[in-house]
Design a protein around this motif. Structure first.
Motif, PDB file in Angstrom:
ATOM      1  N   THR A 296       0.833  -1.204   0.000  1.00 36.05           N
ATOM      2  CA  THR A 296       0.000   0.000   0.000  1.00 36.05           C
ATOM      3  C   THR A 296       0.866   1.253   0.000  1.00 36.05           C
ATOM      4  OG1 THR A 296      -1.710  -1.211   1.207  1.00 36.05           O
ATOM      5  CG2 THR A 296      -1.878   1.177   1.204  1.00 36.05           C
ATOM      6  N   LEU A 297       1.897   1.258   0.817  1.00 37.41           N
ATOM      7  CA  LEU A 297       2.802   2.401   0.862  1.00 37.41           C
ATOM      8  C   LEU A 297       3.469   2.631  -0.494  1.00 37.41           C
ATOM      9  CD1 LEU A 297       4.159   4.576   2.666  1.00 37.41           C
ATOM     10  CD2 LEU A 297       5.956   2.892   3.096  1.00 37.41           C
ATOM     11  N   ALA A 298       3.952   1.551  -1.110  1.00 41.76           N
ATOM     12  CA  ALA A 298       4.622   1.685  -2.410  1.00 41.76           C
ATOM     13  C   ALA A 298       3.654   2.180  -3.480  1.00 41.76           C
ATOM     14  CB  ALA A 298       5.223   0.340  -2.821  1.00 41.76           C
ATOM     15  N   MET A 299       2.443   1.631  -3.500  1.00 38.58           N
ATOM     16  CA  MET A 299       1.477   2.070  -4.519  1.00 38.58           C
ATOM     17  C   MET A 299       1.072   3.526  -4.313  1.00 38.58           C
ATOM     18  SD  MET A 299      -0.986  -1.188  -5.320  1.00 38.58           S
ATOM     19  CE  MET A 299      -1.270  -1.759  -3.648  1.00 38.58           C
ATOM     20  N   LEU A 300       0.918   3.947  -3.055  1.00 40.91           N
ATOM     21  CA  LEU A 300       0.567   5.345  -2.805  1.00 40.91           C
ATOM     22  C   LEU A 300       1.687   6.289  -3.230  1.00 40.91           C
ATOM     23  CD1 LEU A 300      -1.213   5.134   0.661  1.00 40.91           C
ATOM     24  CD2 LEU A 300      -2.246   5.833  -1.505  1.00 40.91           C
ATOM     25  N   LEU A 301       2.931   5.902  -2.948  1.00 42.91           N
ATOM     26  CA  LEU A 301       4.049   6.760  -3.327  1.00 42.91           C
ATOM     27  C   LEU A 301       4.263   6.790  -4.839  1.00 42.91           C
ATOM     28  CD1 LEU A 301       6.609   5.899  -0.508  1.00 42.91           C
ATOM     29  CD2 LEU A 301       5.287   8.006  -0.779  1.00 42.91           C
ATOM     30  N   LEU A 302       4.087   5.638  -5.488  1.00 43.10           N
ATOM     31  CA  LEU A 302       4.316   5.590  -6.933  1.00 43.10           C
ATOM     32  C   LEU A 302       3.193   6.250  -7.728  1.00 43.10           C
ATOM     33  CD1 LEU A 302       5.795   2.000  -7.302  1.00 43.10           C
ATOM     34  CD2 LEU A 302       6.988   4.176  -7.559  1.00 43.10           C
TER      35      LEU A 302
ATOM     36  N   GLU B   8      -4.101  11.796  -5.022  1.00 46.82           N
ATOM     37  CA  GLU B   8      -4.545  12.719  -3.981  1.00 46.82           C
ATOM     38  C   GLU B   8      -6.039  12.619  -3.732  1.00 46.82           C
ATOM     39  OE1 GLU B   8      -3.208  16.584  -5.095  1.00 46.82           O
ATOM     40  OE2 GLU B   8      -1.101  16.050  -4.949  1.00 46.82           O
ATOM     41  N   THR B   9      -6.734  11.835  -4.527  1.00 44.52           N
ATOM     42  CA  THR B   9      -8.182  11.722  -4.357  1.00 44.52           C
ATOM     43  C   THR B   9      -8.510  10.609  -3.381  1.00 44.52           C
ATOM     44  OG1 THR B   9      -8.428  10.144  -6.170  1.00 44.52           O
ATOM     45  CG2 THR B   9      -8.520  12.487  -6.742  1.00 44.52           C
ATOM     46  N   GLY B  10      -9.656  10.735  -2.766  1.00 41.20           N
ATOM     47  CA  GLY B  10     -10.099   9.721  -1.815  1.00 41.20           C
ATOM     48  C   GLY B  10     -10.392   8.396  -2.478  1.00 41.20           C
ATOM     49  N   ILE B  11     -10.924   8.437  -3.682  1.00 43.66           N
ATOM     50  CA  ILE B  11     -11.242   7.197  -4.410  1.00 43.66           C
ATOM     51  C   ILE B  11      -9.951   6.468  -4.768  1.00 43.66           C
ATOM     52  CG2 ILE B  11     -12.227   6.284  -6.547  1.00 43.66           C
ATOM     53  CD1 ILE B  11     -14.284   8.530  -6.413  1.00 43.66           C
ATOM     54  N   GLY B  12      -8.931   7.201  -5.193  1.00 41.87           N
ATOM     55  CA  GLY B  12      -7.653   6.580  -5.532  1.00 41.87           C
ATOM     56  C   GLY B  12      -7.006   5.917  -4.330  1.00 41.87           C
ATOM     57  N   VAL B  13      -7.059   6.580  -3.180  1.00 36.90           N
ATOM     58  CA  VAL B  13      -6.506   6.004  -1.953  1.00 36.90           C
ATOM     59  C   VAL B  13      -7.295   4.755  -1.556  1.00 36.90           C
ATOM     60  CG1 VAL B  13      -6.113   6.420   0.510  1.00 36.90           C
ATOM     61  CG2 VAL B  13      -5.561   8.197  -1.143  1.00 36.90           C
ATOM     62  N   ALA B  14      -8.615   4.801  -1.700  1.00 33.34           N
ATOM     63  CA  ALA B  14      -9.452   3.645  -1.352  1.00 33.34           C
ATOM     64  C   ALA B  14      -9.152   2.453  -2.257  1.00 33.34           C
ATOM     65  CB  ALA B  14     -10.929   4.019  -1.442  1.00 33.34           C
ATOM     66  N   VAL B  15      -8.982   2.706  -3.555  1.00 35.42           N
ATOM     67  CA  VAL B  15      -8.661   1.625  -4.496  1.00 35.42           C
ATOM     68  C   VAL B  15      -7.310   1.011  -4.152  1.00 35.42           C
ATOM     69  CG1 VAL B  15      -8.072   1.152  -6.918  1.00 35.42           C
ATOM     70  CG2 VAL B  15     -10.103   2.485  -6.355  1.00 35.42           C
TER      71      VAL B  15
ATOM     72  N   ALA C 155      -5.838   1.038  -1.207  1.00 38.57           N
ATOM     73  CA  ALA C 155      -5.965   0.332   0.072  1.00 38.57           C
ATOM     74  C   ALA C 155      -6.606  -1.037  -0.130  1.00 38.57           C
ATOM     75  CB  ALA C 155      -6.778   1.160   1.058  1.00 38.57           C
ATOM     76  N   ILE C 156      -7.621  -1.112  -0.969  1.00 35.97           N
ATOM     77  CA  ILE C 156      -8.266  -2.404  -1.239  1.00 35.97           C
ATOM     78  C   ILE C 156      -7.317  -3.334  -1.983  1.00 35.97           C
ATOM     79  CG2 ILE C 156     -10.125  -3.498  -2.567  1.00 35.97           C
ATOM     80  CD1 ILE C 156     -11.867  -1.065  -1.807  1.00 35.97           C
ATOM     81  N   ALA C 157      -6.545  -2.787  -2.917  1.00 37.53           N
ATOM     82  CA  ALA C 157      -5.563  -3.611  -3.626  1.00 37.53           C
ATOM     83  C   ALA C 157      -4.489  -4.129  -2.665  1.00 37.53           C
ATOM     84  CB  ALA C 157      -4.923  -2.790  -4.749  1.00 37.53           C
ATOM     85  N   GLY C 158      -4.048  -3.303  -1.729  1.00 36.21           N
ATOM     86  CA  GLY C 158      -3.065  -3.743  -0.736  1.00 36.21           C
ATOM     87  C   GLY C 158      -3.609  -4.837   0.157  1.00 36.21           C
ATOM     88  N   LEU C 159      -4.878  -4.701   0.570  1.00 39.23           N
ATOM     89  CA  LEU C 159      -5.492  -5.754   1.382  1.00 39.23           C
ATOM     90  C   LEU C 159      -5.620  -7.059   0.594  1.00 39.23           C
ATOM     91  CD1 LEU C 159      -8.303  -3.774   3.244  1.00 39.23           C
ATOM     92  CD2 LEU C 159      -6.275  -4.833   4.238  1.00 39.23           C
ATOM     93  N   GLY C 160      -5.967  -6.931  -0.676  1.00 40.42           N
ATOM     94  CA  GLY C 160      -6.060  -8.127  -1.516  1.00 40.42           C
ATOM     95  C   GLY C 160      -4.723  -8.825  -1.667  1.00 40.42           C
TER      96      GLY C 160
END
Length: 112
Positions: free
Chosen positions: A20-26, A30-37, A39-44
């Protein structure tokens, strides 16, 4: 379903955090939907890693042997173990055993 082991929990949690950290940094989202997607990908990904960590159990070699032969190897027959012969005890050993026997007689004295 079996309970997850400590290794599975550790690997899964680390994967969730770091992916999740790597995907957010890469992605630099900045949108809430992007962060949610993300976060869900990281959990998966964490769930996928946790479920693919090998479970403790029968090794592959044993499973392969069982599959090829149709049944596990026969256990060795039980054999009686001979008891050692009684040897006479020395005087020091017998005095130690007598003092231990006196202590056993006093065990219940103080528990009333």
């Amino acid at each position: 379903m079996p309970r997850p082991t400590a290794a599975q929990l550790a690997y899964g949690s680390a994967t969730v955090f770091f992916s999740t950290l790597a995907m957010l940094l890469l992605s630099q989202t900045e949108t809430g939907i992007g962060v949610a997607v993300i976060a869900i990908a990281g959990l998966g990904l964490g769930l996928l890693v946790a479920m693919t960590v090998p479970m403790p159990g029968v090794s592959r070699v044993v499973r392969r042997h069982v599959v090829r032969n149709g049944s596990p190897a026969e256990p060795a027959p039980l054999q009686a173990v001979p008891t050692p012969p009684e040897r006479p005890r020395s005087a020091a050993w017998s005095s130690l055993a007598r003092s231990a026997g006196a202590g056993e007689a006093r065990i219940g004295e103080h528990s009333r």
